[in-house]
Scaffold this active site. Structure first.
Site, PDB file in Angstrom:
ATOM      1  N   LEU A  52      61.733 -64.577  26.030  1.00 32.61           N
ATOM      2  CA  LEU A  52      60.890 -63.525  26.730  1.00 32.61           C
ATOM      3  C   LEU A  52      59.365 -63.907  26.932  1.00 32.61           C
ATOM      4  CD1 LEU A  52      63.445 -62.082  25.070  1.00 32.61           C
ATOM      5  CD2 LEU A  52      62.470 -59.961  26.025  1.00 32.61           C
ATOM      6  N   HIS A 231      63.668 -62.959  11.714  1.00 33.33           N
ATOM      7  CA  HIS A 231      63.523 -62.038  12.868  1.00 33.33           C
ATOM      8  C   HIS A 231      64.961 -62.392  13.280  1.00 33.33           C
ATOM      9  CE1 HIS A 231      62.630 -60.604  16.668  1.00 33.33           C
ATOM     10  NE2 HIS A 231      62.457 -61.514  17.166  1.00 33.33           N
ATOM     11  N   TYR A 265      63.044 -55.442  21.410  1.00 35.07           N
ATOM     12  CA  TYR A 265      63.153 -55.932  22.964  1.00 35.07           C
ATOM     13  C   TYR A 265      64.472 -56.438  23.331  1.00 35.07           C
ATOM     14  CZ  TYR A 265      62.807 -60.402  20.489  1.00 35.07           C
ATOM     15  OH  TYR A 265      63.058 -61.818  20.005  1.00 35.07           O
ATOM     16  N   TYR A 545      15.713 -68.366  16.874  1.00 33.74           N
ATOM     17  CA  TYR A 545      17.074 -68.114  17.245  1.00 33.74           C
ATOM     18  C   TYR A 545      17.509 -68.861  18.459  1.00 33.74           C
ATOM     19  CZ  TYR A 545      20.541 -65.473  20.227  1.00 33.74           C
ATOM     20  OH  TYR A 545      21.547 -65.015  20.924  1.00 33.74           O
ATOM     21  N   ASP A 558      25.708 -68.495  18.403  1.00 33.21           N
ATOM     22  CA  ASP A 558      24.242 -68.351  18.553  1.00 33.21           C
ATOM     23  C   ASP A 558      24.036 -68.339  17.072  1.00 33.21           C
ATOM     24  OD1 ASP A 558      25.250 -65.610  18.208  1.00 33.21           O
ATOM     25  OD2 ASP A 558      23.913 -64.747  19.389  1.00 33.21           O
ATOM     26  N   LEU A 664      16.053 -59.214   4.218  1.00 32.02           N
ATOM     27  CA  LEU A 664      15.568 -59.645   2.897  1.00 32.02           C
ATOM     28  C   LEU A 664      16.902 -60.451   2.059  1.00 32.02           C
ATOM     29  CD1 LEU A 664      13.741 -56.275   2.129  1.00 32.02           C
ATOM     30  CD2 LEU A 664      12.691 -58.382   2.806  1.00 32.02           C
TER      31      LEU A 664
HETATM   32  P1  FAD Z   1      60.001 -75.535  16.855  1.00 24.80           P
HETATM   33  O1  FAD Z   1      60.539 -75.248  18.022  1.00 24.80           O
HETATM   34  O2  FAD Z   1      60.242 -75.246  15.674  1.00 24.80           O
HETATM   35  O3  FAD Z   1      59.393 -77.261  16.796  1.00 24.80           O
HETATM   36  C1  FAD Z   1      59.011 -77.900  15.592  1.00 24.80           C
HETATM   37  C2  FAD Z   1      59.737 -79.062  15.716  1.00 24.80           C
HETATM   38  O4  FAD Z   1      59.305 -79.865  14.777  1.00 24.80           O
HETATM   39  C3  FAD Z   1      61.172 -78.823  15.310  1.00 24.80           C
HETATM   40  O5  FAD Z   1      62.095 -79.335  16.051  1.00 24.80           O
HETATM   41  C4  FAD Z   1      61.313 -79.581  14.108  1.00 24.80           C
HETATM   42  O6  FAD Z   1      62.535 -80.259  13.578  1.00 24.80           O
HETATM   43  C5  FAD Z   1      60.036 -80.614  14.134  1.00 24.80           C
HETATM   44  N1  FAD Z   1      59.732 -81.094  12.821  1.00 24.80           N
HETATM   45  C6  FAD Z   1      59.417 -80.094  11.812  1.00 24.80           C
HETATM   46  N2  FAD Z   1      59.041 -80.824  10.439  1.00 24.80           N
HETATM   47  C7  FAD Z   1      59.283 -82.319  11.099  1.00 24.80           C
HETATM   48  C8  FAD Z   1      58.687 -83.566  10.400  1.00 24.80           C
HETATM   49  N3  FAD Z   1      58.476 -83.370   9.104  1.00 24.80           N
HETATM   50  N4  FAD Z   1      59.146 -84.622  11.115  1.00 24.80           N
HETATM   51  C9  FAD Z   1      59.678 -84.629  12.259  1.00 24.80           C
HETATM   52  N5  FAD Z   1      59.972 -83.525  12.907  1.00 24.80           N
HETATM   53  C10 FAD Z   1      59.515 -82.243  12.326  1.00 24.80           C
HETATM   54  N6  FAD Z   1      58.751 -66.762  21.471  1.00 24.80           N
HETATM   55  C11 FAD Z   1      58.583 -66.177  22.719  1.00 24.80           C
HETATM   56  O7  FAD Z   1      57.776 -66.449  23.196  1.00 24.80           O
HETATM   57  N7  FAD Z   1      59.287 -65.244  23.401  1.00 24.80           N
HETATM   58  C12 FAD Z   1      60.664 -64.888  22.710  1.00 24.80           C
HETATM   59  O8  FAD Z   1      61.414 -64.084  23.227  1.00 24.80           O
HETATM   60  C13 FAD Z   1      60.850 -65.276  21.354  1.00 24.80           C
HETATM   61  N8  FAD Z   1      61.940 -64.868  20.690  1.00 24.80           N
HETATM   62  C14 FAD Z   1      62.307 -65.435  19.676  1.00 24.80           C
HETATM   63  C15 FAD Z   1      63.559 -64.793  19.000  1.00 24.80           C
HETATM   64  C16 FAD Z   1      63.873 -65.508  17.532  1.00 24.80           C
HETATM   65  C17 FAD Z   1      64.901 -64.796  16.996  1.00 24.80           C
HETATM   66  C18 FAD Z   1      62.870 -66.558  17.082  1.00 24.80           C
HETATM   67  C19 FAD Z   1      63.063 -66.814  15.800  1.00 24.80           C
HETATM   68  C20 FAD Z   1      61.841 -66.810  17.712  1.00 24.80           C
HETATM   69  C21 FAD Z   1      61.491 -66.157  19.051  1.00 24.80           C
HETATM   70  N9  FAD Z   1      60.179 -66.608  19.461  1.00 24.80           N
HETATM   71  C22 FAD Z   1      59.955 -66.318  20.699  1.00 24.80           C
HETATM   72  C23 FAD Z   1      59.174 -67.718  18.929  1.00 24.80           C
HETATM   73  C24 FAD Z   1      59.537 -68.947  19.501  1.00 24.80           C
HETATM   74  O9  FAD Z   1      60.727 -69.493  19.370  1.00 24.80           O
HETATM   75  C25 FAD Z   1      58.554 -70.068  18.584  1.00 24.80           C
HETATM   76  O10 FAD Z   1      57.283 -69.661  18.507  1.00 24.80           O
HETATM   77  C26 FAD Z   1      58.582 -71.363  19.544  1.00 24.80           C
HETATM   78  O11 FAD Z   1      59.804 -71.723  19.920  1.00 24.80           O
HETATM   79  C27 FAD Z   1      57.848 -72.285  18.616  1.00 24.80           C
HETATM   80  O12 FAD Z   1      57.864 -73.574  19.134  1.00 24.80           O
HETATM   81  P2  FAD Z   1      57.356 -75.124  18.456  1.00 24.80           P
HETATM   82  O13 FAD Z   1      57.506 -75.990  19.396  1.00 24.80           O
HETATM   83  O14 FAD Z   1      56.000 -74.753  17.864  1.00 24.80           O
HETATM   84  O15 FAD Z   1      58.278 -74.996  17.181  1.00 24.80           O
HETATM   85  N1  THG Z   2      20.482 -62.466  11.582  1.00 22.38           N
HETATM   86  C1  THG Z   2      20.299 -63.546  11.298  1.00 22.38           C
HETATM   87  N2  THG Z   2      21.452 -64.625  11.637  1.00 22.38           N
HETATM   88  C2  THG Z   2      22.207 -64.122  12.866  1.00 22.38           C
HETATM   89  C3  THG Z   2      22.229 -62.879  13.195  1.00 22.38           C
HETATM   90  C4  THG Z   2      21.449 -61.953  12.449  1.00 22.38           C
HETATM   91  N3  THG Z   2      23.265 -65.124  13.253  1.00 22.38           N
HETATM   92  C5  THG Z   2      24.077 -64.790  13.905  1.00 22.38           C
HETATM   93  C6  THG Z   2      23.760 -63.757  14.930  1.00 22.38           C
HETATM   94  N4  THG Z   2      23.284 -62.485  14.107  1.00 22.38           N
HETATM   95  C7  THG Z   2      23.008 -64.223  16.102  1.00 22.38           C
HETATM   96  N5  THG Z   2      22.603 -63.120  16.937  1.00 22.38           N
HETATM   97  C8  THG Z   2      21.304 -62.851  17.131  1.00 22.38           C
HETATM   98  C9  THG Z   2      20.835 -62.292  18.308  1.00 22.38           C
HETATM   99  C10 THG Z   2      19.625 -61.874  18.656  1.00 22.38           C
HETATM  100  C11 THG Z   2      18.631 -62.144  17.746  1.00 22.38           C
HETATM  101  C12 THG Z   2      18.811 -62.649  16.442  1.00 22.38           C
HETATM  102  C13 THG Z   2      20.226 -63.039  16.262  1.00 22.38           C
HETATM  103  C14 THG Z   2      17.236 -61.835  18.044  1.00 22.38           C
HETATM  104  N6  THG Z   2      16.983 -61.999  19.360  1.00 22.38           N
HETATM  105  C15 THG Z   2      15.336 -62.068  19.697  1.00 22.38           C
HETATM  106  C16 THG Z   2      15.367 -61.519  21.205  1.00 22.38           C
HETATM  107  O1  THG Z   2      16.286 -61.913  22.188  1.00 22.38           O
HETATM  108  O2  THG Z   2      14.434 -60.985  21.591  1.00 22.38           O
HETATM  109  C17 THG Z   2      14.912 -63.410  19.816  1.00 22.38           C
HETATM  110  C18 THG Z   2      13.553 -63.610  20.007  1.00 22.38           C
HETATM  111  C19 THG Z   2      13.015 -65.112  19.886  1.00 22.38           C
HETATM  112  O3  THG Z   2      13.692 -65.943  20.209  1.00 22.38           O
HETATM  113  O4  THG Z   2      11.801 -65.358  19.620  1.00 22.38           O
HETATM  114  O5  THG Z   2      16.436 -61.358  17.268  1.00 22.38           O
HETATM  115  O6  THG Z   2      21.332 -60.620  12.898  1.00 22.38           O
HETATM  116  N7  THG Z   2      19.638 -64.149  10.508  1.00 22.38           N
END
Ligand code: FAD
Ligand code: THG
Length: 835
Positions: A52, A231, A265, A545, A558, A664
């Protein structure tokens, strides 16, 4: 033909085979897929997936992955039959809350560009005649549904076979019956995979091992945060009602159906119905107890990913199913099993490179639904160095270390399983584990009646009940109107009082959860100069910044960069992804030139931070510190070491809420004392402890963007309104070249500030924005602006929509009038913050 890197893909499920396809279609020609099972039926989750595909997802990235999968599988055809049966998808509502939520989800789908519509109960029945449209047990009834015409069924097992066929033609080598037992490496790089039949050399290894991912990770010291869970899936005996309706034995013509109010489902399965249930207890799987099926005995009914059916777990779901689809009262369970798949702490997939082993990638915890999209993203990552789809919510390294522990992964993933179909508010916090990370001020915050939400394991106060009495004094012009139901959840009117006090007196904010890194060494300056857009070569005492960019100019993060000493910087960053990025880049730089070593440490937990902000902030700190904190003593965006009541503090003159004051910083052991001193000294000035509610409102009023929400790697600085953060004339940093090109091109979309015309409608984020009746953009962040007395919403809009233009935001199915406004709404002249 030039030889591309040697790639080994582990696992031939839907993810591994899609990846082989995406890589080989990009011209990579040295690919081996290693699969422990037989290639015809490998025995992983894909081998039994009912397929699905519901595209609906709160994450734009996940919806993009799903839509790509739909289109790719539609075009994957053989003998006139594609690998996607586009029957549509229908989500039912049997409660008013669910119906409202479906309206919200319809808005999200519009935002992400997927067509959907709400239909009433009659239309639901017309589309799905088996539905009971009378009373269900408990008095509920079908009230309506959300129909997505492009949803449907992936023929996953067939797709795998066709992908193998087509990639073999392109030269991809498949090794079935070959188990990977170890990863060969040298000097921090992968060199191959060790298998049951020998070593396969490789420059790049991508683990697509599905729920075996954690075991593969262990081979390379990587904690892959996924939990294998069982599941239940059932196929009923044939129904006379469906006889002859679907030609193929597993065919379907009616939409796939979700009955989320009961965690169920459905799909048609020839003339039977397939039923999937999340209504049972979570069933974590012991990997050492998987069914041992000799590879040559693998069949639809015997494979490692298929556990015995536990009927007692299914009985309530069977009852509810027969209630919803009465025709099934005459049917039985023909086949049932407990199938295994992966869950993660936040429900997202795990994509990315092992930070400490170059060339080892992971693409796991991926549904069939998202498989082709994920494979495309990984192929882009490998071939072009960067995925075109924003991956921040799916990054392997997005979790904090504590969040990858067995116990955390197990508990949170099980909780996600239980809540998978619940109506969840975007702010809804997990129930457990809580109090995992607390700041030194936590005891005081609790005494002040903090309402906490959780983020990255941190407890963060959203408001303080102790401030409730202030509502009595709150001036009329600061009073916010009553909110609608959803906007009122996880919200308190107290936030208005905290914003009022912060803007007119002084507030104390816990900034501890903001991730802090220290970068030291002779190469620290070169590292930050190369990776950021800022001029960080200024003298010690400067704070900058700036942005971290992708090579193509997309915004990776950022950050603030403070130069504390010549070879010592402190950074405020957004998440663990930033930490790993800087850490890995520092390592590579040190390896390339040992004289230019730099070391990056996460100092978040060992330090803490208080934001002391408001027009009276200087009065408060003046009582405790004899350091010169006048305008000239510590200018805007400068830092210095000061003493506050004897405590060593690093003061940074900046404010995310846009008020006079400082961040601070001190080490953790002094935190509580610092809080107490400031709170006590502030009493005569009317100090309040402020929470995230007030904080978020004020930062939007000031126009400060929140990375990950307002802009991501999908956006570049100019369209995001962040062109100012690129140092003038700076060249040679990551992303510089593409920026130079982009600067010349007119932006096609712009991040805009909207104000809502009627004060009661505070939107939440992700709503579609309409101009002239057409959906043209979507909301990123939203909050009520207490100072400006209006709801605010930032939104991505076409550049043609200008300031002053009227737009509409769709909120729970209704259109809300809004206006594009000049920003920032508060203090555009910077008088308050520089005051
Ligand atoms: P897998 O298909 O598990 O593939 C991983 C592969 O890695 C396997 O073939 C395995 O043999 C291989 N492998 C692992 N270890 C090794 C190793 N050491 N060496 C070599 N090979 C290895 N998803 C949906 O989107 N829709 C649905 O309706 C849905 N229904 C589901 C219903 C059920 C009952 C279940 C259980 C799951 C469902 N899912 C669904 C989830 C979906 O099936 C999985 O998320 C998806 O198939 C994962 O794909 P994959 O390729 O990551 O993993
Ligand atoms: N404080 C500190 N670090 C941070 C954040 C924070 N890092 C991640 C995130 N927040 C970053 N985001 C911002 C966004 C805006 C500003 C600071 C951090 C800011 N902007 C001034 C302005 O737009 O006027 C910059 C002016 C200038 O460049 O002189 O102050 O909250 N430590």
């Amino acid at each position: 033909m030039t030889a591309s890197p040697r790639v080994v893909i582990i696992g031939a499920g839907i993810v591994g085979t899609n990846l082989a396809d995406e890589l080989s279609s990009r011209g990579w020609n040295n690919i081996t897929v290693v699969e422990q099972g037989p290639l015809e039926l490998a025995g992983g989750s894909t081998s039994h997936a009912p397929g699905l595909v519901f595209q609906n997802n709160g994450s734009k990235t996940m919806t993009e992955f799903a839509t790509y999968t739909v289109n790719k599988l539609l075009s994957l055809t053989k003998d006139g039959q594609s690998c996607f049966n586009q029957v549509g998808g229908l989500e039912l509502a049997t409660t008013p809350e669910r119906l409202a939520d479906l309206k919200r989800k319809m808005g999200v789908m519009t935002s992400w560009g997927v067509e959907s519509r709400i239909i009433d109960a009659d239309e639901c029945e017309k589309i799905y005649p088996l539905l009971n449209t009378g009373k269900l047990t408990g008095g509920r009834e079908v009230l309506g549904g959300l129909l997505i015409p492009t949803d449907g069924l992936a023929l996953a097992a067939r797709a795998v076979q066709l992908l193998i066929e087509r990639t073999r033609e392109r030269g991809v080598n498949y090794l079935g019956y070959t188990t990977v037992t170890g990863i060969a490496r040298e000097g921090g790089k992968v060199t191959g995979v060790e298998t049951s039949t020998g070593v396969v050399p490789a420059d790049i290894v991508v683990s697509c091992a599905g729920f075996w991912g954690r075991e593969l990770g262990k081979m390379v010291g990587l904690e892959v945060p996924l939990l294998p869970l069982a599941h239940q899936y059932v196929v009923t005996t044939p129904l006379p009602e469906l006889e002859g309706v679907n030609e193929l034995p597993k065919g379907a013509s009616k939409p796939i159906l979700r009955y989320q109010d009961k965690d169920l489902y459905y799909r048609e399965w020839g003339d039977s119905i397939g039923i999937g249930s999340y209504a049972h207890r979570p069933m974590p799987v012991d990997m050492s107890a998987l069914p041992e099926v000799p590879a040559d005995e693998m069949s639809d009914h015997r494979m490692p990913s298929r556990l015995d059916f536990t009927l007692e777990d299914f009985l309530p779901a069977w009852e509810d199913t027969r209630d919803l689809l009465p025709a099934l009262r005459n049917a039985d369970i023909q086949d049932g099993f407990n199938g295994i798949f992966s869950f993660t702490p936040d429900g997202g997939p795990l994509i990315g490179e092992h930070p400490d082993l170059t060339g080892f990638f992971v693409a796991e915890a991926v549904w069939v639904t998202h498989s082709s999209g994920v494979a495309k993203a990984v192929a882009e990552l490998l071939v072009e160095g960067r995925s075109r789809t924003d991956l921040h919510g799916t990054e392997l390294t997005r979790f904090e270390k504590v969040q990858t522990s067995d116990s955390y992964v197990s508990e949170t993933s099980q909780q996600n399983f239980v809540e998978i179909y619940d109506v969840l508010h975007p702010l809804q916090p997990r129930k457990s584990p809580r109090d995992l990370r607390v700041s030194p001020f936590n005891v005081r915050q609790k005494e002040l009646g903090a309402f906490f939400l959780e983020s990255a394991g941190w407890e963060r106060p959203h408001w303080f009940e102790a401030n409730r009495p202030l509502l009595e004094e709150l001036p009329e012009e600061w009073r916010a109107p009553e909110r609608e139901e959803w906007a009122n959840m996880f919200h308190s009117p107290i936030s208005a009082a905290e914003a009022w006090k912060t803007r007119t007196a002084v507030g104390l904010y816990d900034m501890t959860p903001l991730k802090r890194l220290q970068v030291v060494g002779p190469g620290a300056e070169a590292l930050l100069h190369r990776l950021s857009t800022g001029n960080i070569t200024k003298k010690p005492g400067a704070v900058t910044y700036c942005l971290l960019l992708e090579h193509d100019g997309g915004i990776r993060s950022d950050v603030t960069v403070a130069r504390l000493e010549q070879e010592k910087f402190q950074l405020g960053v957004n998440s663990n992804v930033d930490f790993d990025y800087l850490r890995v880049e520092a390592r590579k730089q040190s390896e390339a030139d040992p004289a230019q070593w730099a070391h990056v440490t996460d100092i978040t937990g060992s330090t803490c931070c208080i934001g002391l902000w408001g027009p009276l902030a200087r009065e408060v700190i003046g009582k405790l510190s004899s350091d010169d904190l006048s305008n000239d003593g510590l200018r805007y965006f400068r830092t210095k070491e000061i003493s506050v009541g004897g405590i060593p503090v690093s003061a940074w003159r900046l404010s995310y809420v846009g008020e006079l004051g400082w961040e601070l910083y001190t080490t953790a052991e002094y935190g509580l004392k610092l809080w107490d001193l400031l709170f006590e000294a502030g009493q005569e000035f009317g100090i309040v402890a402020g929470g995230r509610g007030a904080f978020n409102s004020m930062r939007l009023e000031k126009g400060y963007r929140l990375w990950g929400t307002d802009m991501t790697s999908e956006h570049h600085p100019y369209e995001s309104g962040l062109g100012f953060s690129i140092a003038k004339d700076k060249t040679g940093f990551v992303g510089a070249e593409s920026l130079a090109e982009r600067k010349e091109q007119p932006a096609t979309r712009v991040l805009r500030c909207l104000t809502v015309d009627y004060g009661t409608s505070v939107v939440l984020g992700k709503e579609p924005v309409y101009v002239g009746g057409e959906a043209v953009g979507y909301v990123t962040s939203a909050a009520y602006g207490f100072t400006v007395h209006k709801p605010i919403a930032y939104a991505w809009l076409p550049a043609s929509v200008g300031i002053g233009d009227a737009v509409e935001i769709e909120y729970f199915g209704k259109r809300v009038a809004a206006t594009v406004s000049a920003e920032p709404l508060v203090d555009p002249g910077m008088e308050r913050i520089r005051g």
